[in-house]
Design a protein around this motif. Structure first.
Motif, PDB file in Angstrom:
ATOM      1  N   ASP A 222       0.826  -1.208   0.000  1.00 44.31           N
ATOM      2  CA  ASP A 222       0.000   0.000   0.000  1.00 44.31           C
ATOM      3  C   ASP A 222       0.862   1.262   0.000  1.00 44.31           C
ATOM      4  O   ASP A 222       0.562   2.228  -0.719  1.00 44.31           O
ATOM      5  N   ALA A 223       1.931   1.259   0.802  1.00 44.21           N
ATOM      6  CA  ALA A 223       2.817   2.425   0.840  1.00 44.21           C
ATOM      7  C   ALA A 223       3.494   2.644  -0.507  1.00 44.21           C
ATOM      8  O   ALA A 223       3.657   3.782  -0.963  1.00 44.21           O
ATOM      9  N   ALA A 224       3.889   1.543  -1.175  1.00 48.78           N
ATOM     10  CA  ALA A 224       4.549   1.663  -2.470  1.00 48.78           C
ATOM     11  C   ALA A 224       3.602   2.222  -3.528  1.00 48.78           C
ATOM     12  O   ALA A 224       3.971   3.117  -4.301  1.00 48.78           O
ATOM     13  N   HIS A 225       2.372   1.714  -3.587  1.00 40.98           N
ATOM     14  CA  HIS A 225       1.420   2.219  -4.587  1.00 40.98           C
ATOM     15  C   HIS A 225       1.038   3.672  -4.292  1.00 40.98           C
ATOM     16  O   HIS A 225       0.871   4.472  -5.232  1.00 40.98           O
ATOM     17  N   HIS A 226       0.918   4.018  -3.017  1.00 43.65           N
ATOM     18  CA  HIS A 226       0.637   5.413  -2.669  1.00 43.65           C
ATOM     19  C   HIS A 226       1.785   6.320  -3.110  1.00 43.65           C
ATOM     20  O   HIS A 226       1.557   7.411  -3.665  1.00 43.65           O
TER      21      HIS A 226
END
Length: 338
Positions: free
Chosen positions: A290-294
């Motif tokens: 999730d942090a990477a896609h954000h």
């Protein structure tokens, strides 16, 4: 006696030990059976042959007869040898693949244990220092605002002027603070994307403080800080990566919405261990995913806003920052450039 037997007993290597193979396998048994059947059939054929036909086996006829008898036997053993070699190659390939998988699992476990037991990395310390300075700045601003409100409270309001003030109607309420502040300089923006080099990098911290005053840039910095901290847990540091830098026009094409092979050079990270560790973390850790896609979404939006006003040298400088390297790594793992 038992100690001597233990000393002379060879050490078992388990997965990495060469397997013991049987000297005679089913392939040789089948080949022997077929050869025996063929030879017996040939002997019976020549024994049952009439006497008049046997008289013609002399010279070239005898040579042709021997070839007819032994050539099939030779072909049977050639096929048996090829089948045995093929089976040995398959076994060796499976053993080699198992060894590679075991080495990779051991490497990943060692990296995870080292990340848990190691001291905070340099990137983590830098990000902690940045967070501390940001908190101090916000505290100072809040204290300053409180002091100003306390000092103005007991003051006496001067009498209003006799004539009407026409400019009062021109004031607008609710104006965002970022619209009142001066726009962020491109050099400060690029320097903030790279984060301060050391704790003594006063210029880097000053540029970072100025960048944090801009709302969109502050969100971009926070997203970059999150992924850099998570990557450092696996021992992946942007300073260790040496990507193949893409030309500024490729960055401009990406910001305009072009995808596919045209922008594939943006995924210039070639470090296999970093790519493998990041890909594994993306599959297994939902928080990291999730942090990477954000972060990828924030960087894409930031680049679309930055590219129209940036020169080629500005884009080149941005591509060399730690934030851009994180984008190259995560974008390649996520398939953004495919």
């Amino acid at each position: 006696m038992s100690g001597q037997d233990t000393k002379n007993k060879p050490t078992r290597l388990g997965l990495y030990e060469r397997p013991e193979r049987q000297s005679v396998t089913s392939i040789e048994v089948v080949a022997i059976a077929l050869s025996a059947i063929w030879v017996i059939a040939a002997v019976i054929f020549f024994v049952m042959m009439p006497d008049g036909a046997q008289a013609g086996f002399d010279g070239a006829g005898f040579l042709v007869t021997m070839l007819a008898i032994f050539m099939p036997v030779a072909m049977i053993w050639v096929a048996a040898t090829a089948a045995r070699a093929s089976r040995i190659m398959r076994e060796e390939s499976q053993r080699l693949q198992s060894s590679i998988d075991a080495i990779r699992q051991a490497y990943l476990q060692q990296q995870q244990r080292g990340a848990v037991g190691a001291e905070p990395s340099s990137v983590t310390r830098k990000l902690d220092e940045i967070a501390a300075i940001t908190k101090k700045t916000e505290t100072a601003l809040a204290t300053f605002s409180t002091i100003r409100r306390d000092t103005r409270a007991p003051s006496v309001t001067p009498p209003a002027p006799a004539g009407p003030v026409e400019d009062q109607g021109r004031l607008e309420l609710g104006t965002p603070a970022e619209e009142l502040s001066p726009p962020l300089e491109t050099s400060d923006f690029i320097r903030a994307m790279n984060f301060p080099e050391t704790a003594e990098d006063e210029d880097g911290f000053a540029a970072l403080r100025r960048a944090l005053k801009d709302r969109n840039t502050a969100q971009m910095i926070q997203a970059a800080q999150d992924v850099l901290t998570l990557l450092s847990q696996d021992g992946i540091y942007m300073d260790d990566l040496r990507p193949d830098l893409a030309r500024p026009e490729i960055w401009r094409q990406f910001s305009s919405g072009i995808r596919g092979r045209a922008v594939a050079p943006l995924g210039g990270i070639r470090d296999r261990s970093s790519l493998a560790l990041t890909a594994g973390r993306m599959k297994q850790d939902p928080i990291f995913r999730d942090a990477a896609h954000h972060f990828l979404r924030k960087f894409d939006r930031m680049l679309s806003e930055f590219e129209p006003r940036a020169t080629d040298s500005d884009i080149q400088a941005l591509s060399e920052t730690r934030t851009a390297r994180a984008f190259m790594l995560l974008g390649r793992v996520a398939g953004t450039f495919d």
